[in-house]
Design an enzyme around this catalytic site. Structure first.
Site, PDB file in Angstrom:
ATOM      1  CE  LYS A 178      34.949  64.406  18.700  1.00 34.10           C
ATOM      2  NZ  LYS A 178      34.403  64.494  20.056  1.00 34.10           N
ATOM      3  CE1 TYR A 232      42.801  90.370  -3.149  1.00 34.38           C
ATOM      4  CE2 TYR A 232      43.186  88.353  -1.911  1.00 34.38           C
ATOM      5  CZ  TYR A 232      42.695  88.999  -3.036  1.00 34.38           C
ATOM      6  OH  TYR A 232      42.115  88.277  -4.045  1.00 34.38           O
TER       7      TYR A 232
END
Ligand SMILES: *Cc1c(COP(=O)(O)O)cnc(C)c1O
Length: 345
Positions: free
Chosen positions: A36, A244
């Site tokens: 899956k 950042y």
């Protein structure tokens, strides 16, 4: 196609070796494979081809869309989320694909549509998907052509009394449904011992390099290794910050490299100041500052020859990286994004 500055190296031999290990640990039970979420992010078709080549015969996906993507593979596929009204046309037309029916309504829907062979999920204590054992006893499944009767363990990665309780509740259904086979164990469940294997096991994470419990330590090989290309190398003078909010400050003049890798690729911000890359010759290159959407900085002071355009390998051993990042081993591999070229070795 332009090659991506990001790639996942996928080790075919490690994948098939892990399946063989799990098959051996499954004893006389057949060993399937959960594929899956696009084969846990590796690419379901490529995983299925390799495992089918190794002898795997039973594959598990979540949805019919995932099942139909495997239509050309000529293997048996079970759809774990069962069958909705919207799935019926595809489900009735598909060859070699069975729904795993898991509610009274799904069972009614499949019967009324004249559906063929199916699997059935019984809930033995997880309270996620599955019909109640009492409904089995009351005859809900009578006359249904069941290939595999399944249940799923809630805490197989822990040593808790619920495991044995679920195993007992499931074993009590033996011979009660006409199912050809019974299946309980995921990866961690295989590690609980022979009682849990029944006729078919359904490992996922351990196939892909996950170590779900101590029973697997030293037995599972790493399959997935991310690599990223260096976009530029630069000197950060002592006292200046990187990235950042400048969350990291150079205490001395420091050589860093900027990688083409960020949280949009699944390399999440929890690796800020914690992740690790390695050069081709194994030199450790720690992540400095904050991971941004598409970029990550590493300290390359220990690798003077690394230059723009060179590739580095991201440390991604699943149990160790889970411990460093706080992400689960499942999140670590299923989160790796579409910008990686997936390259099978
Ligand atoms: C995902 C899944 C598996 C595989 O689980 P792992 O923990 O990855 O081994 C097996 N059975 C069911 C029902 C699942 O949903």
């Amino acid at each position: 196609m332009i090659p991506s500055p990001l790639r996942l190296r996928l080790d075919s031999d490690a994948l098939t070796a892990n399946w063989r290990t799990l098959a051996a640990m499954s004893g006389s039970a057949a060993c399937g494979a959960a594929v899956k979420a696009d084969g846990y992010g590796l690419g379901a078709r490529d995983v299925v081809r390799r495992l089918a080549g190794a002898g795997c015969r039973d594959f598990f996906v979540a949805t019919w869309r995932e099942a139909l993507a495997l239509a050309e593979e000529d293997v048996a596929v079970s759809v774990l989320h069962g069958v909705r009204d919207a799935d019926l046309p595809a489900a009735l037309a598909a060859r070699n694909v069975r729904p795993v029916l898991s509610s009274v309504q799904q069972i009614r829907r499949w019967r009324e549509a004249g559906g063929g062979a199916c699997d059935v999920m019984v809930d033995t204590g997880m309270n996620r998907l599955g019909i109640r054992p009492e409904d089995v006893a009351a005859g809900l499944l009578d006359g249904l052509g069941i290939e595999t009767l399944m249940s799923h363990l809630a805490s197989a990665d822990e040593d808790v009394p619920l495991n044995a309780l679920q195993c007992e509740r499931f074993a009590a259904l033996r011979g009660r449904t006409g199912a050809r086979r019974m299946s309980l164990a995921n990866s961690a469940g295989i590690g609980l011992g022979a009682d849990y294997a029944f006729d078919l096991t359904r490992p996922g994470i351990a196939l892909y390099g996950g170590v779900p419990s101590p029973a697997f330590e030293g037995r599972i090989a790493q399959v997935v290794t991310p690599q990223a290309q260096i976009l530029q190398r630069r000197l950060v003078p002592a006292g200046q910050g990187v990235g950042y909010n400048l969350t990291w400050t150079a205490t001395a003049d420091t050589e860093i490299a900027i990688l083409n890798l960020g949280y949009a690729d699944g390399y999440l911000r929890c690796f800020s100041g914690r992740g690790l890359a390695r050069s081709a010759d194994g030199v450790a290159l720690p992540v400095v500052g904050r991971v941004s959407m598409d970029l990550t900085a590493i300290d390359v002071g220990a690798a003077p020859d690394l230059a723009e355009g060179d590739w580095v390998t991201i440390a991604y051993d699943l149990p160790a990286t889970s411990a460093v990042s706080g992400l689960s081993q499942y999140e670590l591999i299923t989160g790796l994004g579409a910008r990686f070229d997936r390259i099978w070795d």
